[in-house]
Design a protein around this motif. Sequence first.
Motif, PDB file in Angstrom:
ATOM      1  N   GLU A   1     -10.043  -2.378  -6.509  1.00 31.78           N
ATOM      2  CA  GLU A   1      -9.543  -1.152  -7.137  1.00 31.78           C
ATOM      3  C   GLU A   1     -10.143   0.083  -6.485  1.00 31.78           C
ATOM      4  O   GLU A   1      -9.459   1.096  -6.323  1.00 31.78           O
ATOM      5  N   LEU A   2     -11.399   0.003  -6.091  1.00 29.29           N
ATOM      6  CA  LEU A   2     -12.024   1.147  -5.423  1.00 29.29           C
ATOM      7  C   LEU A   2     -11.335   1.436  -4.099  1.00 29.29           C
ATOM      8  O   LEU A   2     -11.056   2.597  -3.780  1.00 29.29           O
ATOM      9  N   LEU A   3     -11.033   0.402  -3.331  1.00 28.89           N
ATOM     10  CA  LEU A   3     -10.431   0.620  -2.011  1.00 28.89           C
ATOM     11  C   LEU A   3      -9.019   1.177  -2.104  1.00 28.89           C
ATOM     12  O   LEU A   3      -8.577   1.895  -1.207  1.00 28.89           O
ATOM     13  N   ARG A   4      -8.300   0.829  -3.167  1.00 29.29           N
ATOM     14  CA  ARG A   4      -6.933   1.365  -3.234  1.00 29.29           C
ATOM     15  C   ARG A   4      -6.814   2.624  -4.097  1.00 29.29           C
ATOM     16  O   ARG A   4      -5.749   3.212  -4.180  1.00 29.29           O
ATOM     17  N   ALA A   5      -7.938   3.054  -4.699  1.00 26.62           N
ATOM     18  CA  ALA A   5      -7.900   4.286  -5.488  1.00 26.62           C
ATOM     19  C   ALA A   5      -7.675   5.504  -4.600  1.00 26.62           C
ATOM     20  O   ALA A   5      -6.989   6.456  -4.992  1.00 26.62           O
ATOM     21  N   ASP A   6      -8.267   5.492  -3.412  1.00 29.68           N
ATOM     22  CA  ASP A   6      -8.076   6.573  -2.438  1.00 29.68           C
ATOM     23  C   ASP A   6      -7.837   5.901  -1.086  1.00 29.68           C
ATOM     24  O   ASP A   6      -8.723   5.865  -0.232  1.00 29.68           O
ATOM     25  N   PRO A   7      -6.648   5.344  -0.872  1.00 29.92           N
ATOM     26  CA  PRO A   7      -6.407   4.539   0.340  1.00 29.92           C
ATOM     27  C   PRO A   7      -6.515   5.378   1.605  1.00 29.92           C
ATOM     28  O   PRO A   7      -6.093   6.530   1.647  1.00 29.92           O
ATOM     29  N   LYS A   8      -7.112   4.750   2.625  1.00 28.51           N
ATOM     30  CA  LYS A   8      -7.325   5.431   3.901  1.00 28.51           C
ATOM     31  C   LYS A   8      -6.949   4.501   5.037  1.00 28.51           C
ATOM     32  O   LYS A   8      -7.091   3.278   4.916  1.00 28.51           O
ATOM     33  N   PRO A   9      -6.485   5.042   6.159  1.00 29.70           N
ATOM     34  CA  PRO A   9      -6.211   4.183   7.321  1.00 29.70           C
ATOM     35  C   PRO A   9      -7.500   3.541   7.813  1.00 29.70           C
ATOM     36  O   PRO A   9      -8.497   4.229   8.050  1.00 29.70           O
ATOM     37  N   PHE A  10      -7.476   2.213   7.951  1.00 33.95           N
ATOM     38  CA  PHE A  10      -8.611   1.484   8.509  1.00 33.95           C
ATOM     39  C   PHE A  10      -8.219   0.895   9.847  1.00 33.95           C
ATOM     40  O   PHE A  10      -7.158   0.273   9.974  1.00 33.95           O
ATOM     41  N   PHE A  11      -9.084   1.077  10.851  1.00 35.37           N
ATOM     42  CA  PHE A  11      -8.834   0.592  12.201  1.00 35.37           C
ATOM     43  C   PHE A  11      -9.895  -0.442  12.575  1.00 35.37           C
ATOM     44  O   PHE A  11     -11.087  -0.182  12.462  1.00 35.37           O
TER      45      PHE A  11
END
Length: 348
Positions: free
Chosen positions: A99-109
Motif C-alpha cells: 500500500e505504501l508503494l502504490r500510495a504515491d507511485p513513481k517510475p522505478f528503473f
Amino acid sequence: MTTPSYPPKPAPGDRIAVISPSAGLPGLFPRPYELGLERLREEFGLEPVEYPTTRRMGATPQERADDIHAAFADPGVRAVIASIGGEDQITVLPLLDRELLRADPKPFFGWSDNTNLLAFLYNSGVVGYHGASVMCELGRPGAMHPLTADSLRAALFTSGPYELRPAERWNDVSGDWADPATFAAEPGSRPGAGWSWVNADRVVEGRSWGGNLEILSWLLMADREIARDPAAYDGGVLLLETSEELPSATEVFRILRNMGERGLLRRFPALLMARAKSWSFERPNGPEEAARYAAEQRAAVERALRAYAPDTLAVFDVDFGHTDPQLVVPYGGTIRVDGPARRITVTY
C-alpha cells in the motif's frame, strides 16, 4: 490482479532516489557509481538522493526494504533507480508494504535482480521500467551509449509510443571497474545482425511481464509475485533475458519447460528474447565460443516454444538485457510487436 497503470513522470530539476535493493556495490566500486550520478545531474537534470544502504554492502533485507519505503514515501522524490542488481532481492519482497508503494507511485528503473521489485510493482498496479542502472548504463566508460541514453530519457520524461531500434553494433565484454584504465575510453563493440523473428505473420499488443529468466525461476520456486492463475497474463508480451552467470542451454530449457508445465508460456502471444550475454570474467569466451553459446540458448528457447507455445510470435536479440546498448522497456506497460512490419513499439 490490478491492471498496472503508469505513474506520473518526473521533470528535469526533480529529485530521483538512488537505491541498492540488492547489493551495495557503489561502496566497492565508486568510480562507475559516481560517474553515473554525475550524468544523472548533468545529462538528465535530475538530483540524486541516496539512502543509508545505497553504498553499503551487507545491508539486511529489512534495511534495504526501509530504503525502498523511504524513497517511495518521500513526496519530493519523483522517480527511483537502482544502483545495480545482485542476487538476493527476493529476501526483501516479504518486507515490502504494497500500500505504501502504490500510495504515491513513481517510475522505478532497474533490471536483472531488480526483476523482483518490478514484479512486485506489477502486482501492486504500478508500471515499472526494465532497464538502466546507475553503475552500468549511466556509469558506462567514456559515455553513455546513445541508444541507451535516448530510450532512458524518453522513458523518464515522456509518455506515449517509442519505437525500439536494433543496435548496429553491440558489446558484452566488460572492463574491470577496479582498474582506472577501464574508464579511459568507451568499450569495444562488434557488428549486430538485427533482430530475428519467428511466427512474424501477426501483430501482438499487450502488457509486458517477465524479466531476468533466472530470477523468474527463483520467484516461481518461492511462490512469490507469480499469479496463481496463469490466465492473469493472457494476451501479454513476455520479456526474457539471461545474466552474466551464463546459464546453460539445458538450464534455460528446463526453466522454460517448467513455466510451460505451469501453463505460463502459452498465455503470452509474443515473446521478446534479449540478446544473450555470452562473456563473463569467469568465462571469457572468444568469438566462436560466444556465438555457439548464444545459438545454443536460442535453440533451447525455440525448443520450449515448440512444445508449449508453438504459435508465439518471438523476436530474438532485442537489446534490453545484460548487453550494451540496453534499451529501457516498460514492465506492465504496453508493447506492440508488429511481425509483418518488423517493428517493436513500447509505450512509456
